[in-house]
Design an enzyme around this catalytic site. Sequence first.
Site, short mmCIF file in Angstrom:
data_model
loop_
_atom_site.label_atom_id
_atom_site.label_comp_id
_atom_site.label_asym_id
_atom_site.label_seq_id
_atom_site.Cartn_x
_atom_site.Cartn_y
_atom_site.Cartn_z
CB SER A 64 -0.91 0.02 1.23
OG SER A 64 -1.73 -1.12 1.27
N1 SAH Z 1 -0.84 -5.17 3.99
C1 SAH Z 1 -0.03 -5.40 2.79
C2 SAH Z 1 -0.77 -4.96 1.54
C3 SAH Z 1 -1.12 -6.16 0.80
S1 SAH Z 1 -2.16 -6.03 -0.62
C4 SAH Z 1 1.32 -4.77 2.90
O1 SAH Z 1 1.57 -4.04 3.88
O2 SAH Z 1 2.16 -5.00 2.04
C5 SAH Z 1 -3.51 -7.05 -0.08
C6 SAH Z 1 -3.17 -8.47 0.23
O3 SAH Z 1 -4.40 -9.11 0.60
C7 SAH Z 1 -2.60 -9.28 -0.92
O4 SAH Z 1 -1.38 -9.83 -0.54
C8 SAH Z 1 -3.66 -10.35 -1.16
O5 SAH Z 1 -3.10 -11.60 -1.56
C9 SAH Z 1 -4.32 -10.45 0.20
N2 SAH Z 1 -5.66 -11.05 0.19
C10 SAH Z 1 -6.70 -10.83 -0.66
N3 SAH Z 1 -7.76 -11.59 -0.33
C11 SAH Z 1 -7.39 -12.31 0.76
C12 SAH Z 1 -8.05 -13.29 1.56
N4 SAH Z 1 -9.29 -13.71 1.31
N5 SAH Z 1 -7.37 -13.85 2.58
C13 SAH Z 1 -6.08 -13.46 2.86
N6 SAH Z 1 -5.41 -12.53 2.15
C14 SAH Z 1 -6.05 -11.98 1.11
#
Ligand code: SAH
Length: 216
Positions: A64
Amino acid sequence: MEDAFRHRGQRKRLIDQLRAREEFDDRVLNVMANIPRHAFLESTFSEWAYRDEPFPIDCDQTISQPTTVAWQSTALQLLPRQKVLEIGTGSGYQAAVLSLLGGRVFTVERHKPLYKKARLTLKKLRLDRGIRFFLRDGNKGVPEMAPFDRILATAGAADVPPALLEQLSIGGILVIPVGPEDEHQQLLRITRTAEKDFDREELGLCRFVPFREGLA
Ligand code: SAH
């Protein structure tokens, strides 16, 4: 991973810019000032790590934008020692923020490569203390560790997953982007005021990668 002088200078400038906006909790900004964001990115992007932009990570996901991390973390109102569940570990950056804010962090990811890499990154940086990692579908939360004082979703959901509401403690807060995929989502803050009562606030428009069903 070394935290070069140059990186520290760039990071300070970024945090100063965020602070100047007077929208974000100082505790959050102080914590972000101490996390080497470049260590969470592919080396191709480390040059730009302190721009206020999202960047691609593995599995077609993104880390993000710093503004978004500051905004979500401020909205969450996390207090030291509270149990906090994060859905979407991704790079692990947001989990580090939650941990340094004093939270007992439970973070869930559905992509195995991301789950593994985030653990490794945080371990190398010695930022993994008090963080528990789960490879599973975040739609179901982590029932055996519930209830949580705070829940943060870092992926945009079509609807609020009922399990996340169920796993919130009374007085607990869920911050989650909700809205159609490939469009803007509304960042919601949902407070559980009583067993069956939830207070819902719209904090503004945002854009996240989609919250998916099941393991990848
Ligand atoms: N918090 C992260 C941002 C990640 S982007 C950071 O600081 O880098 C969002 C993430 O949510 C992705 O890695 C994606 O794979 C995950 N995601 C999406 N749907 C999900 C689900 N149902 N369960 C677990 N993770 C999920």
